[in-house]
Every structure is written in C-alpha cells, then in structure tokens.
Design an enzyme around this catalytic site. Structure first.
Site, mmCIF file in Angstrom:
data_model
loop_
_atom_site.group_PDB
_atom_site.id
_atom_site.type_symbol
_atom_site.label_atom_id
_atom_site.label_comp_id
_atom_site.label_asym_id
_atom_site.label_seq_id
_atom_site.Cartn_x
_atom_site.Cartn_y
_atom_site.Cartn_z
ATOM 1 N N GLY A 1 -46.756 -26.877 18.000
ATOM 2 C CA GLY A 1 -45.783 -26.584 16.951
ATOM 3 C C GLY A 1 -45.178 -25.208 17.156
ATOM 4 O O GLY A 1 -45.251 -24.631 18.253
ATOM 5 N N GLY A 2 -44.600 -24.657 16.095
ATOM 6 C CA GLY A 2 -43.877 -23.392 16.197
ATOM 7 C C GLY A 2 -44.703 -22.248 16.757
ATOM 8 O O GLY A 2 -44.267 -21.548 17.681
ATOM 9 N N ASP B 1 -57.523 -29.902 13.091
ATOM 10 C CA ASP B 1 -58.373 -30.010 14.281
ATOM 11 C C ASP B 1 -58.889 -28.647 14.759
ATOM 12 O O ASP B 1 -60.050 -28.526 15.148
ATOM 13 C CB ASP B 1 -57.603 -30.707 15.411
ATOM 14 N N GLN C 1 -51.253 -24.180 -1.585
ATOM 15 C CA GLN C 1 -50.029 -24.179 -2.381
ATOM 16 C C GLN C 1 -49.643 -25.617 -2.735
ATOM 17 O O GLN C 1 -49.698 -26.494 -1.878
ATOM 18 C CB GLN C 1 -48.930 -23.533 -1.561
ATOM 19 N N ARG D 1 -43.250 -23.252 -11.388
ATOM 20 C CA ARG D 1 -43.942 -24.238 -10.582
ATOM 21 C C ARG D 1 -45.444 -24.352 -10.879
ATOM 22 O O ARG D 1 -45.966 -25.431 -11.097
ATOM 23 C CB ARG D 1 -43.796 -23.780 -9.144
ATOM 24 N N SER E 1 -43.669 -18.695 6.030
ATOM 25 C CA SER E 1 -44.479 -19.527 6.932
ATOM 26 C C SER E 1 -43.850 -19.577 8.323
ATOM 27 O O SER E 1 -44.541 -19.362 9.324
ATOM 28 C CB SER E 1 -44.670 -20.934 6.376
ATOM 29 N N GLY F 1 -47.661 -22.277 18.426
ATOM 30 C CA GLY F 1 -48.171 -22.551 19.774
ATOM 31 C C GLY F 1 -47.084 -22.375 20.817
ATOM 32 O O GLY F 1 -47.294 -21.760 21.869
ATOM 33 N N GLU G 1 -50.396 -21.783 10.732
ATOM 34 C CA GLU G 1 -51.022 -22.195 9.468
ATOM 35 C C GLU G 1 -52.537 -22.329 9.583
ATOM 36 O O GLU G 1 -53.251 -22.181 8.587
ATOM 37 C CB GLU G 1 -50.395 -23.507 8.955
ATOM 38 N N THR H 1 -37.200 -33.027 -5.684
ATOM 39 C CA THR H 1 -36.784 -31.634 -5.891
ATOM 40 C C THR H 1 -36.902 -31.211 -7.362
ATOM 41 O O THR H 1 -36.735 -32.013 -8.277
ATOM 42 C CB THR H 1 -35.337 -31.386 -5.413
ATOM 43 N N GLU H 2 -37.151 -29.903 -7.525
ATOM 44 C CA GLU H 2 -37.270 -29.374 -8.882
ATOM 45 C C GLU H 2 -35.942 -29.400 -9.609
ATOM 46 O O GLU H 2 -35.893 -29.262 -10.823
ATOM 47 C CB GLU H 2 -37.846 -27.964 -8.815
ATOM 48 N N HIS I 1 -46.822 -28.286 -4.869
ATOM 49 C CA HIS I 1 -45.511 -28.520 -5.449
ATOM 50 C C HIS I 1 -45.748 -29.471 -6.623
ATOM 51 O O HIS I 1 -46.520 -30.413 -6.501
ATOM 52 C CB HIS I 1 -44.607 -29.163 -4.389
ATOM 53 N N PHE J 1 -33.659 -16.899 -2.035
ATOM 54 C CA PHE J 1 -34.900 -17.663 -2.117
ATOM 55 C C PHE J 1 -35.798 -17.016 -3.159
ATOM 56 O O PHE J 1 -35.799 -15.790 -3.305
ATOM 57 C CB PHE J 1 -35.602 -17.656 -0.745
ATOM 58 N N HIS K 1 -48.968 -28.701 -0.257
ATOM 59 C CA HIS K 1 -48.111 -28.598 0.923
ATOM 60 C C HIS K 1 -48.392 -27.442 1.862
ATOM 61 O O HIS K 1 -47.884 -27.441 2.979
ATOM 62 C CB HIS K 1 -46.625 -28.685 0.567
ATOM 63 N N ARG L 1 -48.425 -17.862 -0.846
ATOM 64 C CA ARG L 1 -47.446 -17.528 0.181
ATOM 65 C C ARG L 1 -46.048 -17.365 -0.420
ATOM 66 O O ARG L 1 -45.625 -18.162 -1.246
ATOM 67 C CB ARG L 1 -47.410 -18.636 1.234
ATOM 68 N N GLY M 1 -52.114 -27.074 20.282
ATOM 69 C CA GLY M 1 -51.078 -27.262 19.272
ATOM 70 C C GLY M 1 -49.718 -26.884 19.828
ATOM 71 O O GLY M 1 -49.544 -25.802 20.402
ATOM 72 N N LEU N 1 -41.546 -35.230 -1.646
ATOM 73 C CA LEU N 1 -41.184 -34.382 -2.779
ATOM 74 C C LEU N 1 -39.929 -34.842 -3.508
ATOM 75 O O LEU N 1 -38.977 -35.315 -2.901
ATOM 76 C CB LEU N 1 -40.957 -32.943 -2.304
#
Lengths: 587, 81
Positions: free
Chosen positions: A16-17, A221, A240, A286, A403, A19, A387, A254-255, A242, A119, A353, A398, A14, A252
C-alpha cells in the site's frame, strides 16, 4: 524440512501507500528490496482514501507546520508523541511536493499551485479559524497516490512478490530480525527470505469489527507477525468510528444526509438524539452521535432481529431533495442495504474505519520495545510504517487527512533511515537453524486437522464480540465480558479446521491464517480497552467520563504472551519547539 | 461448464479488492454465478479484475458503462446480483 531461501537487503510486507513509499526510497538507492503483497499493489486499501493529504503549503490562506502540529496534538487528545508529530508536520510540505514531482495529479488553483480543501479540525493560529490544508486529487487521492508510487517503483526496479502472504518474522538469538517466512498463494510454496531488515507495512485491521469500512484484505497480518515474535502492540484501544455505516455491510452513508434533515430512530420509533443532544440533535458531532447510537443498541433499543442497528429516516425529505441534494445515497442504500430510502429508512450502525494504535515505533519507523529500563529500545532490523504502526502521531484520535500524510512521511523516513543503516550494517546475519519451523508447524496443524471449528463461524464470532464489547459505547461490564469472550474465541481459533488440504491457491487456508492475525488484534483491543479507566479521544467510557492525565497520560502496550499490559510515557517534548501542555479539548 | 478448482480459487482471490464496496458486490456476484460462468464470461471477468477499483465500482454502480457487448452483458449480471 529444508526450505528454499532467497536473499535481499530489505523486505517490505505490504504494497500500500507506506510500503511503496519506503520501497521507492530503497530501490532508488540501488538496494535489493522486495515487496510482498497479498493482492496487486494498486488494489491495496490505500485506494479507498478520498479526503486528501494534510500539509501546510499555505496555498489558500496563511498556514504553517506549527499550526498543523497544534491541530494534530489537540486531535490526538494529547496522547500523540510530540517529537513524531513535529517531525511529520515539518516534513509534510516536502513529501507533497515530491509526490507532485512524481506526477501525482493534484487538484490545482488557477495560478497552477496545488488547490487545498477545507477539512474538519484544520485551523489557523492554534484553533482561531479554519484553514484549507488538504491536498487532493478529486475524490481519488489514495488511488492516484498508489498508482503514482507504483509506477515509480517499477521504474526503480523494485521487486514485487504479488499474491504472496508473509507468515512470520525470523529473529535470531540476539533478537534481531533477520528475515521472514512467506507463502506463495498460487503454489502454496513456503520460502525463507533472508534480509538485513524487514519493514511491516500491512495497514490496519478494521476487519475485527462486524461493521467496518475496511476491505476484506485488512486483517492485521503485520500485527499478528509482530505479536507472535514477542513484540507488544501500542494503544490498541483507540479506533476511529463513523456514525452511519450501512448495517451488515459497512459502506458509509455521508453525514450530509443528516445535514439535509435525515433523522435517527430507535426500535420504538423514537428520535433518540433529542435526549442526548437537545440542541444539535442529529447534527451533533460525530463522536456524540456514534456513542448515542451505540448506547441505544447496547440498552436494547436496536432494530432488527438481532437488535443490532438503528434507522436513518429520510423519506420525509421527499424524492426531489433525496435525488437532487443527496446524489448517490439512494443507489448506495438500494445496493448495499436493499432499501429504497425514498420509501424506507436505512439501517445504520457506528462503523469502524481507522486504527490509531499498532506496532510501536520511533519517527524513523524503527520498532521500539521496553528493555532493561528503556521504554523505547530498538529492535534491530525491524521497522513498521503506516496504519499498522503506532509512531504515535494520531494518539487517541486521528486528525482528518493525517493518515495519507503518515504513510508518506514515515514511509520515506523509514526508507531513508534504512539506506543509512545499511551502510553501517552491510552483512546479513545468519538465520537461526530452526528458521521457518514455527510457520511450518502452523501450516502443519491446518494440513493435518481432521475436524474442528469453521473459520467462517469463528470469524463471525470474533467480529460480533469486538463490535458488541469494544464499540463506541464502553463500560466496565461490556469490556470485561468482552475480554472473557474473546479469550474463548482465541481458543477456538487454535482449533480451526480447513477441509481443503490442497496447496494450490487454497483460499480457505489463507483465510484461516488471516484469522490467526485478526484474533491477535482483537485480543489486544479488548484487553487494552478494559484496562484504560478514563475517556480519551476515541476511547469513551461511560463509567469514566473524563480524561485522567494524572493516571492515564501514557501509552498502552499489550503483549500476546500472558495477555498482559504494560505502559510507557507519552513523549510531550517536541524536537525544537515548546511542549503543548494537555488542555481540555473543546471545538 | 465446470470450472476447475484452481481457476475458481484464483478468481475468488482476485475478487478481493482495495474497496470494500467491490468486495461486497463481487462476493455476491460470485456466490450466485461463479459455478455457471461460461468460458467467454470468465475471460471478460478477468478483464474486469484488471480495472482500477474506482472504475470497476463506477461500472458496477451503473455510473459508467463498458464498451463491448459481452462486457455489458456480464456487467449487468454483476449489477443485478
């Protein structure tokens, strides 16, 4: 058949962030590290993260890691392990400053410090008042982070295997992980990779849901690899959602649309939120809105030929409000829902999501399983981060911005731990004689089939089953039916047939292999959710509405073999501070 | 022009992106146009595939425009798919 073999110190699955963060730690310590990625690393799904990275820098108001820890534990509905959460919140400032030094273009205050956004769920002084804790790079935080980390890895001469798919872990006779089997997509060549350790960093598996914000590559995987190697998956009932994703697409809305006066309607044209939340109506939280929408659908008041969504109406706001106050919403609706919201309502559905569960690990990223009475016995040579892992810092739900923080903290922690571990474990262990046979037999089945199930159709059935039976609104009946249905889907996955038998860039074969990973996650989700007879965080059961700490303050562990459940205690003991005892969660 | 299978599959795979929006947009585009792309268009498309996802999305959504005339033409095909 003899397979070619390559040898590394550490293999990371992997790009991504998480890895990339782990790879960097190892490559900068001059270890031979290889990163496997199905797509070019900067096109990993981390790119989709917008919100920011939570860290108590205190640049805007007073803040500290203990308040962040409290918010995280409360958010997790007390299912998070408090040792791991303390570890993450303490390390948060360090990993953000490191990223700043790597060249991450954070938003800034006039005085040059990193700007922090407000947030939901971030508070000062244990829930007293809001605090700005999210560090962001405009609305491209994940994108900027991936590029920053990728550049840094290239500089450290990390080796990338791009457009390679890892198939299976190799464990030796003592259970240690000693390498993996991977396939190059371009040539179809299968190769053995021998290593001292393997790090799984394959991200979430949100593609098990019909409505998902996850990119197509998110097929779980690493979790498939772990489960096939006999490793359980933890807390897989917690996903989780949305409330308003475009039905059939997952993009998505937006709310803010409901904030501006958009309302939700069922098939009878009824503004159903008035029944579920008489005061807040469409502006309820939510989870309340998601559950109400899903309940309307499950009770037959959904819209469309399959009655599988509800409508978000905003035409009454008028074109001026829509164009001025909700920029972008109209283009998204036209592009992905094929409706113009100035004239027609947008079809929406609760959309998955993020996956809270995953491969069980400790806070060094080491994979841990129950063995000889120890619930957290280490699997030698195997790590999981990001993840796909369950540390568990997110517990049953979460906290926003945790994340990206999770990726950085545990990516680095796993890298650091490996650097130390490699000092005392300098030798490669032997590969077992049959290494690779299992993967080859899986490929041989696909290569030799002359008839069978369509990968596309079985995949559709898988996603429909998970969406319909393990959505936001959960009851015993829905879940137990879902368990039976997903077993049938699993049988069909074993009989998939791919017409194309070529080796070179055979995307149909890759999708068949991905489906074998998705089904693992889907079964784990349904079986774990059916078993948990309480409501906690993202797992909300209509027949067990309350959290039940007496019986269910414990982590679920699902084993592929026998489709069975086991449990282990939640670690309520932080590293240095007093425990946060479970309380009723009110915001 | 008939694309050979390997080239086609490579394009399909590389159209798998980090952003769901791009997956959806490119899937729709390829299902309509993959079989009829000209050699020039394939070269331009390969260039698009090198873009960061967010920039690609901005163009596909019409928030930004490409520079080159061939790029503009193909981007319009993607936008209208």
């Amino acid at each position: 058949m003899a397979l070619n073999k390559q040898i590394f110190d550490t293999l990371i699955v992997g790009g991504g962030g998480s890895g990339l963060r782990a790879a960097l730690q190892l490559a900068e310590a001059d270890h031979r590290v290889a990163v496997f990625s199905k797509v070019f690393p900067t096109r990993s799904h981390t790119v989709a993260a917008q919100g920011g990275i939570g860290a108590s820098l205190g640049n805007m108001q007073e803040d500290n890691w203990l308040w962040h820890m409290y918010d995280t534990i409360k958010g997790s509905d007390y299912l998070g392990d408090q040792d791991a959460i303390e570890f993450m919140c303490r390390k948060a400032t360090e990993v953000v400053y490191e990223l700043e030094h790597f060249g991450m273009p954070f938003d800034r205050n006039p005085d040059g410090t990193i700007y922090q956004r407000p947030f939901g769920g971030h508070s000062q002084n244990f829930g007293e008042k809001p605090v700005q804790r999210a560090c962001a790079a405009a609305d491209r935080t994940g994108h900027a982070m991936l590029h920053t980390l990728y550049q840094r890895n290239v500089r450290a001469r990390c080796q990338f295997f791009v457009e390679w798919m890892a198939l299976d872990l190799i464990r030796d006779y003592e259970g240690a992980v000693v390498g993996l089997v991977a396939m190059e997509m371009e040539t179809g060549q299968v190769m053995l990779f021998q290593s001292k350790a393997v790090v799984l960093a394959t991200g979430g598996a949100g593609r098990i849901y019909r409505s998902s914000t996850n990119a197509y590559i998110n097929t779980g995987d690493g979790m498939g690899m772990a489960a096939r190697a006999g490793i359980p998956l933890e807390d897989m009932e917690f996903w989780q959602f949305h409330p308003t994703g475009v039905a059939g697409a997952g993009v998505l809305i937006t709310e803010g649309v409901r904030g501006e006066g958009g309302i939700l309607l069922n098939s009878q044209g009824e503004r159903f939120m008035e029944r579920y939340a008489p005061t807040m109506k469409d502006l309820a939280s939510r989870d309340v809105v998601s559950r109400a929408m899903d309940q309307e659908i499950k009770e037959g008041r959904g819209v469309g030929p399959d009655k599988d969504h509800v409508l978000l109406k905003l035409d009454h706001l008028g074109p001026d409000v829509i164009n001025k106050r909700l920029p972008g919403i109209r283009e998204i609706a036209i592009k992905f829902a094929h409706v113009d919201p100035i004239k027609e309502p947008i079809p929406v559905v609760p959309t998955c999501h993020y996956q809270m569960g995953g491969i069980p690990t400790n806070y060094y990223g080491q994979v841990v399983v129950p063995k000889n009475g120890n619930p957290n016995s280490i699997v030698p040579g195997l790590y999981a981060i990001g993840e796909c892992a369950c540390v568990s810092v997110h517990g049953a739900n979460r906290l926003g911005t945790n994340s990206l923080l999770d990726l950085l903290v545990f990516g680095k922690a796993a890298g650091d731990h490996l650097v130390e571990w490699l000092k005392t474990n300098p030798q490669h262990r032997d590969l077992p004689k049959d290494a690779g046979d299992f993967s080859l037999s899986r490929l041989a089945r696909l290569d030799s089939s002359s008839s069978g199930e369509s990968v596309h159709e079985v995949g559709q059935e898988l996603r429909r089953t998970v969406q319909n039976h393990a959505g936001v609104f959960r009851t015993e009946q829905l879940l137990s039916e879902g368990v039976e249905k997903i077993k049938e889907v699993a049988e069909r996955v074993k009989r998939t047939h791919v017409k194309d038998k070529s080796k070179v860039f055979n995307t149909a074969r890759i999708e068949a292999l991905e489906l074998e990973n998705l089904i693992v996650v889907a079964e784990a989700t349904l079986v774990s959710a059916e078993a948990r007879k309480e409501s906690r965080g993202a797992h909300a059961r209509d027949d067990f509405k309350e959290r039940d700490d007496k019986n269910w303050l414990k982590h679920s562990l699902w084993y592929q073999e026998g489709n069975r459940m086991d449990y282990k205690p939640v670690n309520l003991k932080p590293l240095t501070v007093e425990s946060f005892e479970p309380k009723v969660r009110v915001y | 022009m008939q694309l050979d299978k390997n080239r086609k599959e490579r394009i399909i795979w590389r159209s798998r992106r980090g952003l769901l929006e791009m997956d959806l947009i490119l899937e729709r585009f390829l299902s309509k146009h993959l079989d009829s792309l000209s050699e020039d268009e394939i070269l331009v498309y390969d260039g698009f595939l090198q873009l960061p996802d967010n920039d690609f999305l901005d163009m596909a959504m019409g928030r930004k425009d490409p520079q080159d005339i061939l790029e503009i033409a193909l981007m319009n095909k993607i936008r209208n798919s």
